[in-house]
Design an enzyme around this catalytic site. Sequence first.
Site, PDB file in Angstrom:
ATOM      1  N   HIS A 150       0.880  -1.409   0.019  1.00  0.00           N
ATOM      2  CA  HIS A 150       0.095  -0.027  -0.007  1.00  0.00           C
ATOM      3  C   HIS A 150       0.914   1.054   0.087  1.00  0.00           C
ATOM      4  O   HIS A 150       0.624   2.160  -0.938  1.00  0.00           O
ATOM      5  CB  HIS A 150      -0.889   0.238   1.225  1.00  0.00           C
ATOM      6  CG  HIS A 150      -2.076  -1.280   1.108  1.00  0.00           C
ATOM      7  ND1 HIS A 150      -2.900  -1.122   2.151  1.00  0.00           N
ATOM      8  CD2 HIS A 150      -2.017  -1.966   0.359  1.00  0.00           C
ATOM      9  CE1 HIS A 150      -3.809  -2.131   1.801  1.00  0.00           C
ATOM     10  NE2 HIS A 150      -3.278  -2.732   0.787  1.00  0.00           N
ATOM     11  N   HIS A 210      -9.079  -2.757  -5.358  1.00  0.00           N
ATOM     12  CA  HIS A 210      -8.044  -2.778  -4.179  1.00  0.00           C
ATOM     13  C   HIS A 210      -7.036  -3.804  -5.089  1.00  0.00           C
ATOM     14  O   HIS A 210      -5.769  -3.592  -4.662  1.00  0.00           O
ATOM     15  CB  HIS A 210      -8.514  -3.491  -3.111  1.00  0.00           C
ATOM     16  CG  HIS A 210      -7.526  -3.631  -2.097  1.00  0.00           C
ATOM     17  ND1 HIS A 210      -7.283  -2.730  -1.392  1.00  0.00           N
ATOM     18  CD2 HIS A 210      -6.899  -4.528  -1.799  1.00  0.00           C
ATOM     19  CE1 HIS A 210      -6.305  -2.792  -0.360  1.00  0.00           C
ATOM     20  NE2 HIS A 210      -5.883  -4.334  -0.860  1.00  0.00           N
ATOM     21  N   ASP A 224      -2.976  -2.979  -4.852  1.00  0.00           N
ATOM     22  CA  ASP A 224      -2.078  -3.812  -4.688  1.00  0.00           C
ATOM     23  C   ASP A 224      -0.908  -4.109  -5.612  1.00  0.00           C
ATOM     24  O   ASP A 224       0.540  -3.995  -5.443  1.00  0.00           O
ATOM     25  CB  ASP A 224      -2.455  -5.313  -4.301  1.00  0.00           C
ATOM     26  CG  ASP A 224      -2.931  -5.350  -3.043  1.00  0.00           C
ATOM     27  OD1 ASP A 224      -3.030  -4.172  -1.986  1.00  0.00           O
ATOM     28  OD2 ASP A 224      -3.635  -6.443  -2.546  1.00  0.00           O
ATOM     29  N   HIS A 229      -0.165 -11.199  -5.490  1.00  0.00           N
ATOM     30  CA  HIS A 229       1.190 -10.868  -5.231  1.00  0.00           C
ATOM     31  C   HIS A 229       2.214 -11.796  -5.838  1.00  0.00           C
ATOM     32  O   HIS A 229       3.277 -11.233  -6.147  1.00  0.00           O
ATOM     33  CB  HIS A 229       1.578 -10.644  -3.673  1.00  0.00           C
ATOM     34  CG  HIS A 229       0.566  -9.688  -2.979  1.00  0.00           C
ATOM     35  ND1 HIS A 229       0.611  -8.316  -3.129  1.00  0.00           N
ATOM     36  CD2 HIS A 229      -0.445  -9.776  -2.015  1.00  0.00           C
ATOM     37  CE1 HIS A 229      -0.078  -7.598  -2.405  1.00  0.00           C
ATOM     38  NE2 HIS A 229      -1.004  -8.696  -1.645  1.00  0.00           N
TER      39      HIS A 229
END
Length: 297
Positions: free
Chosen positions: A76, A233, A237, A260
């Site tokens: 973030h 969101h 990320d 991720h």
Amino acid sequence: MRYQTTIKRDVTFEGIGLHTGIYCRVNVYPAPVDHGIVFHRPCKNASFFANVGTVTDTVFATTIGNERAKISTVEHILAVLSALSIDNVTIEVEGPEIPILDGSAIELVNLLMDAGIKKQKRKMPYIRVLKPVVFEDKNTSVTVYPYNGRKISFRLFFPNHFLGEQFFSVDINEDTFIRDIAPARTFGFLKDEEYFRQHGLAKGVSLQNAVIFSDSDVINETGLRFTNECVRHKILDSIGDFALSGFPIMGHIVADKSGHTSNIKFLNTLLSSTDCWEVVTGQVEKSAYPVFSLSYT
């Protein structure tokens, strides 16, 4: 090509870590040109650059570090620095994790904007994508195409769930990030609660810092900030993960159900495909900006 920047004054924030549940404090300090984004854990006497070479873990968050110390959930703050084009800071972290705050990036935006952004006297290099680069892994893919700007398009799909398919595409700049991406909060599902507990994750999760879904509804009384808050969101990320390239990436990144782990694998694929991009450095032959040192494989 823009000039490098830093912040005009120190920024401090604190709060609970999403996964560790530990209360952490962060100080962000201005830094000189060609300094880059450097994380520092004073209790461990450890410092490391924010780049793909320092990534140590990508399970439900991005963790960077070295043999002395690690800091988790860095995505973030890296996304905010990237979107606001802040290039040179030291981030001092008292604790093992960046605080989750309200689960979004909007508070970090407000803190850094309030501190002010200072233009510095050297150009900021960037990666210009020349040819498409594709990464595919099982049901996930990330592709970057040549594009005159910074753009992310993201598709998210929840099979057999009321959320279904979500898609969002955005040109990344300060205005669009603040309006369309920064307010989007991290999210999770009640059905995964037992898994997280068994694996020691999500110890700091609450309805104040995450959107929680049952099989049929949103648990939070406040509801959603966007009807497609989840995919927004995911873009937040991803901006943070892709910032670990070391330079801004000028290109259109198209991601399908990426997280991720696949974001970092994509970065390694991109950076090893040296015939598909170039670093534009402006008036100097070679940039002094501290990119990582890696042997690409």
